[in-house]
Write a protein that holds these residues in place. Structure first.
Motif, mmCIF file in Angstrom:
data_model
loop_
_atom_site.group_PDB
_atom_site.id
_atom_site.type_symbol
_atom_site.label_atom_id
_atom_site.label_comp_id
_atom_site.label_asym_id
_atom_site.label_seq_id
_atom_site.Cartn_x
_atom_site.Cartn_y
_atom_site.Cartn_z
ATOM 1 N N ASN A 74 0.796 -1.224 0.000
ATOM 2 C CA ASN A 74 0.000 0.000 0.000
ATOM 3 C C ASN A 74 0.826 1.270 0.000
ATOM 4 O O ASN A 74 0.309 2.318 -0.379
ATOM 5 N N ARG A 75 2.080 1.217 0.386
ATOM 6 C CA ARG A 75 2.931 2.396 0.180
ATOM 7 C C ARG A 75 3.081 2.640 -1.324
ATOM 8 O O ARG A 75 3.129 3.778 -1.768
ATOM 9 N N LYS A 76 3.119 1.563 -2.116
ATOM 10 C CA LYS A 76 3.229 1.700 -3.573
ATOM 11 C C LYS A 76 1.891 2.045 -4.208
ATOM 12 O O LYS A 76 1.804 2.925 -5.054
ATOM 13 N N ARG A 77 0.848 1.316 -3.831
ATOM 14 C CA ARG A 77 -0.439 1.410 -4.528
ATOM 15 C C ARG A 77 -1.336 2.539 -4.025
ATOM 16 O O ARG A 77 -2.137 3.062 -4.784
ATOM 17 N N TYR A 78 -1.259 2.869 -2.764
ATOM 18 C CA TYR A 78 -2.197 3.820 -2.161
ATOM 19 C C TYR A 78 -1.509 5.113 -1.744
ATOM 20 O O TYR A 78 -1.888 6.193 -2.172
ATOM 21 N N TRP A 79 -0.458 4.996 -0.931
ATOM 22 C CA TRP A 79 0.185 6.175 -0.352
ATOM 23 C C TRP A 79 0.939 6.997 -1.393
ATOM 24 O O TRP A 79 0.734 8.204 -1.511
ATOM 25 N N LYS A 80 1.818 6.360 -2.149
ATOM 26 C CA LYS A 80 2.677 7.088 -3.081
ATOM 27 C C LYS A 80 1.884 7.886 -4.119
ATOM 28 O O LYS A 80 2.179 9.072 -4.328
#
Length: 107
Positions: A74-80
Motif C-alpha cells: 500500500n505504500r506503492k499502490r495507495y500512499w505514493k
C-alpha cells in the motif's frame, strides 16, 4: 475427459491453489490501516515502529507478516500516488501564484 493433464493450467476450482486462504483483509482493518498511514503524524513517513506494529496487530488481529505485506503493497499502490498528487497540486498552485504575482508586479 474430466482430468486436466496440463499442470500449468489449473482446473476451474483451483485457480488460486488448494491450500491458500482468502487474501483480502476485512474492510474495517483496511480502513484502520489506511487511516494510520494517511494520518498527519505518519503520512510523511508511513513506516510503523515495532511498538506501533504491536499496537496495530493488537487493534486489528492481523499477523506481522500480513501487516508488513500490507504496508509494502500500500505504500506503492495507495500512499505514493496520493502523496505525489498532493505535491503536484502544491507545485502547480505555487507556479500559478508566482505567475499571478509577477504579472501584477510588472504593472
Amino acid at each position: 475427459m474430466a482430468y486436466n493433464s496440463n499442470p500449468s493450467s489449473p482446473s476451474k476450482g483451483a485457480s488460486k491453489g488448494i491450500n491458500r486462504k482468502s487474501s483480502s483483509l476485512p474492510s474495517e482493518t483496511v480502513e484502520y490501516l489506511k487511516a494510520w498511514m494517511m494520518s498527519p503524524e505518519h503520512v510523511a513517513h508511513p513506516y510503523p515502529t515495532e511498538q506501533e506494529k504491536a499496537q496495530i496487530m493488537a487493534d486489528t488481529g492481523i499477523e506481522l507478516k500480513q501487516l508488513t505485506n500490507w504496508f509494502v503493497n500500500n505504500r506503492k499502490r495507495y500512499w505514493k500516488p496520493r502523496v505525489e498528487a498532493k505535491l503536484q497540486q502544491r507545485f502547480a498552485s505555487a507556479a500559478s501564484s508566482e505567475s499571478v504575482s509577477s504579472s501584477t508586479s510588472s504593472s
